[in-house]
Design an enzyme around this catalytic site. Structure first.
Site, mmCIF file in Angstrom:
data_model
loop_
_atom_site.group_PDB
_atom_site.id
_atom_site.type_symbol
_atom_site.label_atom_id
_atom_site.label_comp_id
_atom_site.label_asym_id
_atom_site.label_seq_id
_atom_site.Cartn_x
_atom_site.Cartn_y
_atom_site.Cartn_z
ATOM 1 N N GLY A 1 -0.288 -14.375 -13.494
ATOM 2 C CA GLY A 1 -1.375 -14.340 -12.515
ATOM 3 C C GLY A 1 -2.057 -12.985 -12.479
ATOM 4 N N LYS B 1 0.829 -1.211 0.000
ATOM 5 C CA LYS B 1 0.000 0.000 0.000
ATOM 6 C C LYS B 1 0.862 1.260 0.000
ATOM 7 N N ILE C 1 -2.372 -9.683 -6.223
ATOM 8 C CA ILE C 1 -0.989 -9.206 -6.220
ATOM 9 C C ILE C 1 -0.600 -8.712 -7.607
ATOM 10 N N GLY D 1 -4.399 -11.960 -10.469
ATOM 11 C CA GLY D 1 -5.137 -11.859 -9.205
ATOM 12 C C GLY D 1 -4.790 -10.563 -8.492
ATOM 13 N N ARG E 1 -0.757 -18.156 -2.926
ATOM 14 C CA ARG E 1 0.168 -18.426 -1.817
ATOM 15 C C ARG E 1 -0.153 -19.789 -1.219
ATOM 16 N N ASP F 1 -3.690 -17.681 7.418
ATOM 17 C CA ASP F 1 -3.378 -18.237 6.097
ATOM 18 C C ASP F 1 -3.057 -19.723 6.139
ATOM 19 N N GLY G 1 10.037 -21.794 15.968
ATOM 20 C CA GLY G 1 9.308 -22.657 16.895
ATOM 21 C C GLY G 1 9.026 -24.005 16.257
ATOM 22 N N HIS H 1 -23.838 14.400 1.345
ATOM 23 C CA HIS H 1 -23.591 14.888 -0.008
ATOM 24 C C HIS H 1 -22.532 15.975 0.033
ATOM 25 N N ALA I 1 2.844 -14.504 -9.563
ATOM 26 C CA ALA I 1 1.803 -14.170 -8.575
ATOM 27 C C ALA I 1 0.608 -15.086 -8.797
HETATM 28 P P1 FAD Z 1 1.580 -14.251 8.286
HETATM 29 O O1 FAD Z 1 1.321 -12.798 8.214
HETATM 30 O O2 FAD Z 1 2.159 -14.923 7.107
HETATM 31 O O3 FAD Z 1 2.537 -14.453 9.555
HETATM 32 C C1 FAD Z 1 3.066 -15.676 9.888
HETATM 33 C C2 FAD Z 1 4.312 -15.452 10.724
HETATM 34 O O4 FAD Z 1 4.718 -16.700 11.282
HETATM 35 C C3 FAD Z 1 5.504 -14.936 9.929
HETATM 36 O O5 FAD Z 1 6.044 -13.809 10.554
HETATM 37 C C4 FAD Z 1 6.492 -16.101 9.948
HETATM 38 O O6 FAD Z 1 7.845 -15.678 9.960
HETATM 39 C C5 FAD Z 1 6.138 -16.774 11.264
HETATM 40 N N1 FAD Z 1 6.524 -18.171 11.328
HETATM 41 C C6 FAD Z 1 6.260 -19.153 10.428
HETATM 42 N N2 FAD Z 1 6.717 -20.335 10.875
HETATM 43 C C7 FAD Z 1 7.276 -20.104 12.088
HETATM 44 C C8 FAD Z 1 7.897 -20.925 13.040
HETATM 45 N N3 FAD Z 1 8.024 -22.239 12.854
HETATM 46 N N4 FAD Z 1 8.369 -20.349 14.173
HETATM 47 C C9 FAD Z 1 8.234 -19.012 14.383
HETATM 48 N N5 FAD Z 1 7.640 -18.190 13.511
HETATM 49 C C10 FAD Z 1 7.159 -18.736 12.381
HETATM 50 N N6 FAD Z 1 -4.226 -9.088 3.067
HETATM 51 C C11 FAD Z 1 -5.149 -8.133 3.305
HETATM 52 O O7 FAD Z 1 -6.117 -8.385 4.030
HETATM 53 N N7 FAD Z 1 -5.032 -6.891 2.767
HETATM 54 C C12 FAD Z 1 -4.002 -6.556 1.953
HETATM 55 O O8 FAD Z 1 -3.919 -5.428 1.484
HETATM 56 C C13 FAD Z 1 -3.024 -7.541 1.675
HETATM 57 N N8 FAD Z 1 -1.994 -7.253 0.872
HETATM 58 C C14 FAD Z 1 -1.036 -8.209 0.640
HETATM 59 C C15 FAD Z 1 0.011 -7.902 -0.224
HETATM 60 C C16 FAD Z 1 0.981 -8.843 -0.497
HETATM 61 C C17 FAD Z 1 2.113 -8.484 -1.428
HETATM 62 C C18 FAD Z 1 0.913 -10.122 0.119
HETATM 63 C C19 FAD Z 1 1.979 -11.138 -0.129
HETATM 64 C C20 FAD Z 1 -0.129 -10.443 0.971
HETATM 65 C C21 FAD Z 1 -1.127 -9.490 1.224
HETATM 66 N N9 FAD Z 1 -2.220 -9.765 2.047
HETATM 67 C C22 FAD Z 1 -3.166 -8.812 2.275
HETATM 68 C C23 FAD Z 1 -2.376 -11.084 2.696
HETATM 69 C C24 FAD Z 1 -1.917 -10.997 4.160
HETATM 70 O O9 FAD Z 1 -0.583 -10.573 4.219
HETATM 71 C C25 FAD Z 1 -2.063 -12.357 4.838
HETATM 72 O O10 FAD Z 1 -3.376 -12.843 4.662
HETATM 73 C C26 FAD Z 1 -1.774 -12.253 6.323
HETATM 74 O O11 FAD Z 1 -0.477 -11.774 6.555
HETATM 75 C C27 FAD Z 1 -1.944 -13.617 7.004
HETATM 76 O O12 FAD Z 1 -1.679 -13.480 8.361
HETATM 77 P P2 FAD Z 1 -1.153 -14.695 9.240
HETATM 78 O O13 FAD Z 1 -1.030 -14.154 10.621
HETATM 79 O O14 FAD Z 1 -1.994 -15.885 9.022
HETATM 80 O O15 FAD Z 1 0.285 -15.077 8.666
HETATM 81 P P1 NAI Z 2 -4.673 -14.794 -6.286
HETATM 82 O O1 NAI Z 2 -5.274 -16.073 -5.906
HETATM 83 O O2 NAI Z 2 -5.368 -13.533 -5.982
HETATM 84 O O3 NAI Z 2 -4.412 -14.750 -7.862
HETATM 85 C C1 NAI Z 2 -3.673 -15.721 -8.526
HETATM 86 C C2 NAI Z 2 -4.028 -15.638 -9.989
HETATM 87 O O4 NAI Z 2 -3.130 -16.449 -10.692
HETATM 88 C C3 NAI Z 2 -5.455 -16.127 -10.303
HETATM 89 O O5 NAI Z 2 -6.084 -15.217 -11.139
HETATM 90 C C4 NAI Z 2 -5.198 -17.472 -10.973
HETATM 91 O O6 NAI Z 2 -6.206 -17.810 -11.892
HETATM 92 C C5 NAI Z 2 -3.864 -17.197 -11.652
HETATM 93 N N1 NAI Z 2 -3.098 -18.388 -11.961
HETATM 94 C C6 NAI Z 2 -2.957 -19.519 -11.214
HETATM 95 N N2 NAI Z 2 -2.157 -20.409 -11.842
HETATM 96 C C7 NAI Z 2 -1.766 -19.806 -13.010
HETATM 97 C C8 NAI Z 2 -0.944 -20.209 -14.087
HETATM 98 N N3 NAI Z 2 -0.362 -21.398 -14.118
HETATM 99 N N4 NAI Z 2 -0.755 -19.342 -15.109
HETATM 100 C C9 NAI Z 2 -1.353 -18.119 -15.115
HETATM 101 N N5 NAI Z 2 -2.163 -17.694 -14.123
HETATM 102 C C10 NAI Z 2 -2.348 -18.525 -13.075
HETATM 103 O O7 NAI Z 2 -3.197 -14.833 -5.658
HETATM 104 P P2 NAI Z 2 -2.092 -13.711 -5.527
HETATM 105 O O8 NAI Z 2 -2.416 -12.531 -6.359
HETATM 106 O O9 NAI Z 2 -0.787 -14.401 -5.719
HETATM 107 O O10 NAI Z 2 -2.239 -13.308 -4.000
HETATM 108 C C11 NAI Z 2 -2.033 -14.295 -2.970
HETATM 109 C C12 NAI Z 2 -2.917 -14.054 -1.798
HETATM 110 O O11 NAI Z 2 -2.549 -12.870 -1.126
HETATM 111 C C13 NAI Z 2 -4.362 -13.955 -2.178
HETATM 112 O O12 NAI Z 2 -5.069 -14.985 -1.579
HETATM 113 C C14 NAI Z 2 -4.830 -12.642 -1.655
HETATM 114 O O13 NAI Z 2 -6.004 -12.786 -0.923
HETATM 115 C C15 NAI Z 2 -3.700 -12.144 -0.767
HETATM 116 N N6 NAI Z 2 -3.520 -10.742 -1.090
HETATM 117 C C16 NAI Z 2 -4.493 -9.873 -0.721
HETATM 118 C C17 NAI Z 2 -4.429 -8.557 -1.063
HETATM 119 C C18 NAI Z 2 -5.533 -7.672 -0.676
HETATM 120 O O14 NAI Z 2 -6.349 -8.055 0.150
HETATM 121 N N7 NAI Z 2 -5.631 -6.477 -1.232
HETATM 122 C C19 NAI Z 2 -3.297 -8.019 -1.807
HETATM 123 C C20 NAI Z 2 -2.346 -9.030 -2.187
HETATM 124 C C21 NAI Z 2 -2.465 -10.327 -1.809
#
Ligand code: FAD
Ligand code: NAI
Length: 468
Positions: free
Chosen positions: A182, A51, A186, A184, A274, A314, A116, A446, A271
């Site tokens: 991808g 962001k 990301i 989606g 995940r 996740d 852990g 408004h 992308a």
């Molecule tokens: P995580 O945030 O993945 O945290 C898990 C933690 O556990 C990590 O710090 C890891 O190091 C730690 N860990 C793992 N294994 C161990 C272990 N064995 N011992 C100790 N520590 C460990 N979601 C949104 O809602 N809005 C968004 O705008 C958004 N944008 C995103 C943008 C990107 C580029 C990406 C990649 C993801 C985005 N997401 C967004 C998704 C969001 O980041 C995840 O859904 C969220 O972080 C999940 O939270 P979590 O607590 O389950 O796990």
């Molecule tokens: P995503 O699931 O949003 O999108 C993946 C895309 O890749 C889909 O459109 C899928 O059809 C496509 N795809 C899959 N296999 C493919 C292939 N072989 N060739 C071409 N296209 C293919 O996953 P993304 O964007 O990687 O994000 C991962 C996760 O992170 C999502 O679950 C999302 O919820 C979270 N995230 C959330 C954000 C937010 O809330 N604003 C921002 C970024 C990530």
């Protein structure tokens, strides 16, 4: 050996929020994080840094495309300082992560830095950076280890030019041509960052539309808008190979007719989703069951097959979203305190932070049709709002789907300026099981973008939107 009521493994939004709620409820709580900063994917390499870059690139884009029309002349060229942009992003990340550390201290939560892994169902070994291991005991353990980027089996992620979102958040140069596999969340968010900064961006998507999980009207509108902005889409393309050749990356794909299409780029962002992360956890020692992909099995109380071990965020089924992880973190804490919390997964909103933004909650039109539910739809275009014209943010719409008989709102889908914030109104309305007419009878200030919600509700109630 230190003993705790609850130990949480992982400090992302699931883990750290759960820790705070556990502490609030009077539990002696520990949190274990393998990295030196708290906050997990979301704060370090996810929500917050993406962001920050979206905002910086938006300012640049506005400066070069809209300022003149607003009557703002900038003498000379507007230049990008990518190093400073990335440094600002990192400063935001650092500040946010240290905020989590502050919250841990404030709530008297013990933080352990190290990997852990289960010793058994009530003991966790913590492997520290200095090579020592400390074992702690906990009556209950919450797994919140999150997820990592997924890839395709034939792709070698070199993390230099064939990259994941993590590397895309700290590039040292603006790609000339960024190919994104991808279409989606990301792909579109980070694609838009580099598009605005001047890269050519090509999105290769396997399915027949971008944002495939969202309402079809959103995919259509976003395809139109992003194409207009210059993003190129190749849907129904199956990537078959990704080859690094010096400073170039060759991406090979087959289109829907089977014809080979080659893309030559300097960077390729993979992308494609995940995957749950459980490496090193030693689930076996505790007897916790997970699927082959590493997703931990849980029941509706987020309890694993081992009764004192829970899993959230996740690493379990459902949307991979920070706010979903947070709700689950609080829910487990409350269950352990003997309360009866509930999450309505249908009402977890999904947002894409492109500009215009995308936001949705509840059922899509496709889902309602597939389930045979009779519904009414009301839409209202953003361009009909005075507020949108004032800011020149005229793209998008609000679409409300309501039950044909009862008028209950079943789904709300939006594209437009600030809809990431507007969706909260829809979530509130649906939590209280509002009808479209309920929303249409509420006063909306408004001029605001929120007026589009009222107008779409009027359209859904009785096809009587006022301003179209
Ligand atoms: P995580 O945030 O993945 O945290 C898990 C933690 O556990 C990590 O710090 C890891 O190091 C730690 N860990 C793992 N294994 C161990 C272990 N064995 N011992 C100790 N520590 C460990 N979601 C949104 O809602 N809005 C968004 O705008 C958004 N944008 C995103 C943008 C990107 C580029 C990406 C990649 C993801 C985005 N997401 C967004 C998704 C969001 O980041 C995840 O859904 C969220 O972080 C999940 O939270 P979590 O607590 O389950 O796990
Ligand atoms: P995503 O699931 O949003 O999108 C993946 C895309 O890749 C889909 O459109 C899928 O059809 C496509 N795809 C899959 N296999 C493919 C292939 N072989 N060739 C071409 N296209 C293919 O996953 P993304 O964007 O990687 O994000 C991962 C996760 O992170 C999502 O679950 C999302 O919820 C979270 N995230 C959330 C954000 C937010 O809330 N604003 C921002 C970024 C990530």
């Amino acid at each position: 050996m230190s003993s705790f009521d609850i130990a949480i493994i992982g400090s992302g939004p699931g883990g750290y929020v759960s820790a705070i709620r556990c502490a609030q409820l009077g539990f002696k709580t520990a949190i274990i994080e393998k990295y030196s900063t708290l906050g997990g994917t979301c704060l370090n390499v996810g929500c917050i840094p993406s962001k920050a870059l979206l905002d910086s690139s938006h300012h640049y884009h506005d400066a070069i495309t809209h300022f003149k029309e607003h009557g703002i002349d900038i003498p000379g060229d507007v230049k990008i300082n990518l190093e400073q942009m990335i440094a600002r992003k990192q400063a935001v990340v650092d500040q946010t992560c240290s905020g989590v550390k502050f919250l841990m201290d404030k709530n008297k939560i013990t933080v352990f830095e190290g990997l852990g892994s289960f010793k058994d169902a009530t003991h966790v070994d913590i492997a520290k950076a200095d090579g020592t291991t400390e074992t702690i005991e906990a009556k209950n353990i919450i797994i919140a280890t999150g997820s990592k980027p997924a890839s395709l089996p034939f792709i070698k992620l070199d993390k230099e030019r064939v990259i994941t979102s993590t590397e895309a958040l700290k590039l040292k140069e603006i790609p000339k041509h960024l190919v994104i596999i991808g279409g989606g969340v990301i792909g579109l968010e980070l694609g838009q960052v580099y598009l605005r900064l001047g890269a050519q961006v090509s999105v290769v998507e396997f399915l027949d539309r971008i944002l495939p999980g969202m309402d079809g009207a959103i995919s259509k509108e976003m395809t139109k808008i992003l194409k207009k902005q210059g993003m190129k889409f190749y849907t129904q393309h199956k990537v078959t190979a990704v080859e690094r050749k010096g400073k170039e990356v060759l991406v090979k794909a087959d289109d829907k007719t089977g014809k080979n299409v080659d893309f030559t780029a300097d960077y390729c962002l993979v992308a494609v989703g995940r995957k749950p992360y459980t490496e090193g956890l030693n689930l076996k020692a505790a007897g916790v069951k997970a699927t082959e992909r590493g997703q931990i099995d849980v029941n509706e109380h987020l309890q694993t097959n081992v009764s004192n071990i829970y899993a959230i965020g996740d690493v379990v089924r459902g949307a991979m979203l920070a706010h979903k992880a947070e709700e689950e973190g609080a829910m487990v804490a409350e269950i352990l305190a003997g309360q009866k919390p509930h999450i309505d997964y249908n009402l977890i909103p999904g947002v894409v932070y492109t500009w215009p933004e995308v936001a949705a909650v509840g059922k899509t039109e496709e889902e309602l049709k597939a389930a045979g539910v009779e519904f009414k739809a009301g839409s209202f275009p953003m361009r009909a709002l005075g507020r949108s014209r004032a800011s020149m943010d005229t793209d998008g719409f609000v679409k409300i789907l309501a039950d044909a008989k009862t008028d209950e709102v079943l789904g709300v889908h939006m594209v437009g300026a600030r809809v990431a914030d507007l969706i909260a109104e829809a979530v509130t309305a649906m939590e209280f099981r509002a009808s479209a007419e309920d929303i249409s009878r509420m006063s909306h200030a408004h001029p605001t973008y929120a007026e589009a919600v009222k107008e779409a509700a009027l359209a859904a109630t009785d096809n009587r939107a006022l301003h179209v």
